[in-house]
Design an enzyme around this catalytic site. Structure first.
Site, PDB file in Angstrom:
ATOM      1  N   HIS A   1      46.163  41.979  45.959  1.00 54.64           N
ATOM      2  CA  HIS A   1      45.233  42.876  46.673  1.00 54.64           C
ATOM      3  C   HIS A   1      46.289  44.113  47.305  1.00 54.64           C
ATOM      4  CE1 HIS A   1      42.568  43.431  50.136  1.00 54.64           C
ATOM      5  NE2 HIS A   1      43.567  43.365  50.840  1.00 54.64           N
TER       6      HIS A   1
ATOM      7  N   ARG B   1      33.801  40.530  42.410  1.00 59.03           N
ATOM      8  CA  ARG B   1      32.783  39.583  42.844  1.00 59.03           C
ATOM      9  C   ARG B   1      33.347  38.499  43.872  1.00 59.03           C
ATOM     10  NH1 ARG B   1      27.686  39.363  41.379  1.00 59.03           N
ATOM     11  NH2 ARG B   1      27.628  37.276  40.729  1.00 59.03           N
ATOM     12  N   ILE B   2      32.336  38.266  44.760  1.00 56.75           N
ATOM     13  CA  ILE B   2      32.843  36.929  45.819  1.00 56.75           C
ATOM     14  C   ILE B   2      32.858  36.010  44.884  1.00 56.75           C
ATOM     15  CG2 ILE B   2      32.199  35.980  48.012  1.00 56.75           C
ATOM     16  CD1 ILE B   2      31.430  38.952  49.057  1.00 56.75           C
TER      17      ILE B   2
ATOM     18  N   SER C   1      43.629  48.309  35.342  1.00 58.56           N
ATOM     19  CA  SER C   1      45.024  48.858  35.184  1.00 58.56           C
ATOM     20  C   SER C   1      46.207  47.733  35.439  1.00 58.56           C
ATOM     21  CB  SER C   1      45.178  49.934  36.216  1.00 58.56           C
ATOM     22  OG  SER C   1      44.914  49.521  37.417  1.00 58.56           O
TER      23      SER C   1
ATOM     24  N   ASN D   1      45.300  36.458  42.522  1.00 58.48           N
ATOM     25  CA  ASN D   1      44.537  37.690  42.775  1.00 58.48           C
ATOM     26  C   ASN D   1      45.615  38.963  43.512  1.00 58.48           C
ATOM     27  OD1 ASN D   1      42.356  39.767  43.348  1.00 58.48           O
ATOM     28  ND2 ASN D   1      42.615  39.188  45.249  1.00 58.48           N
TER      29      ASN D   1
END
Length: 207
Positions: free
Chosen positions: A115, A97-98, A19, A113
């Site tokens: 969060h 994924r880490i 999204s 990123n």
């Protein structure tokens, strides 16, 4: 083109429906937006966001981590695809994924990123549950540069939403999500124009 300056080329990494990816695609449709989405890569073959991107005419393909013998091999394939797309910036949008320190260092200062919390509060998963359990009255989202520590990178942008009496994690998530979409688009624009850069482990802003 944006005021004669080439738009930054952005690749989005997803694991699901994407999204936030869709929000970035919509933002990039604006003529004066300083970035364009040139590739979408998923680590799962059935990620719903792949078809969404393709429907918008954006090259999208899966590089399924299960198809590779190691994290190193998988990340090498992802990196190869990013270079092939001539990506200037990478946006993680629900990429579950880490990421290895080696991959992070390769794209340091160029990887973003989002969060779903006001970092440094509530790192990791289930952030809305964490917020309600802690009893905070304000929650929200953060866009940050990706560093080797999980959810520890320098902050680019944040936005807050109120926590209401009687909220459930689902209700809180529903209120935060549209704010995520707007904040990510704004943060990407800051980075794409060079108004937010990562230097010495911090985000440096300029006019």
């Amino acid at each position: 083109m944006n005021n004669g300056t080439p738009k930054k080329r952005v690749a989005v990494l997803i694991s699901g429906r994407g999204s936030n990816m869709s929000a970035l695609i919509e933002a990039a449709k604006q003529a004066d937006y300083p970035a364009e989405i040139v590739a979408v890569i998923a680590n799962k073959a059935d990620a719903g966001g792949l078809e969404t991107a393709r429907a918008q005419g954006i090259p999208a393909h899966a590089i399924a981590h299960r198809d590779y013998a190691s994290k190193h091999d998988h990340e090498a394939a992802v990196s190869e695809a990013l270079h092939a797309a001539k990506a200037d910036i990478i946006c993680l949008a629900g990429y579950m994924r880490i990421i290895s320190p080696e991959f992070v260092r390769q794209w340091e200062g160029k990887m973003l990123n989002i969060h779903p919390s006001l970092l440094p509060l509530f790192r990791g998963l289930h952030t809305h549950d964490q917020a309600l359990e802690a009893g905070v009255r304000v929650h929200g989202c953060t866009v940050h540069f990706v560093t080797e520590g999980m959810d520890e990178g320098p902050i680019i942008a944040q936005a807050a939403v109120p926590v209401k009496t009687g909220d459930t994690p689902e209700m809180l998530a529903e209120r935060v999500l549209p704010v995520e979409h707007e904040t990510y688009a704004c943060a990407l624009a800051l980075v794409a124009t060079g108004k937010a850069v990562m230097k010495g482990g911090r985000t440096v802003f300029s006019d």
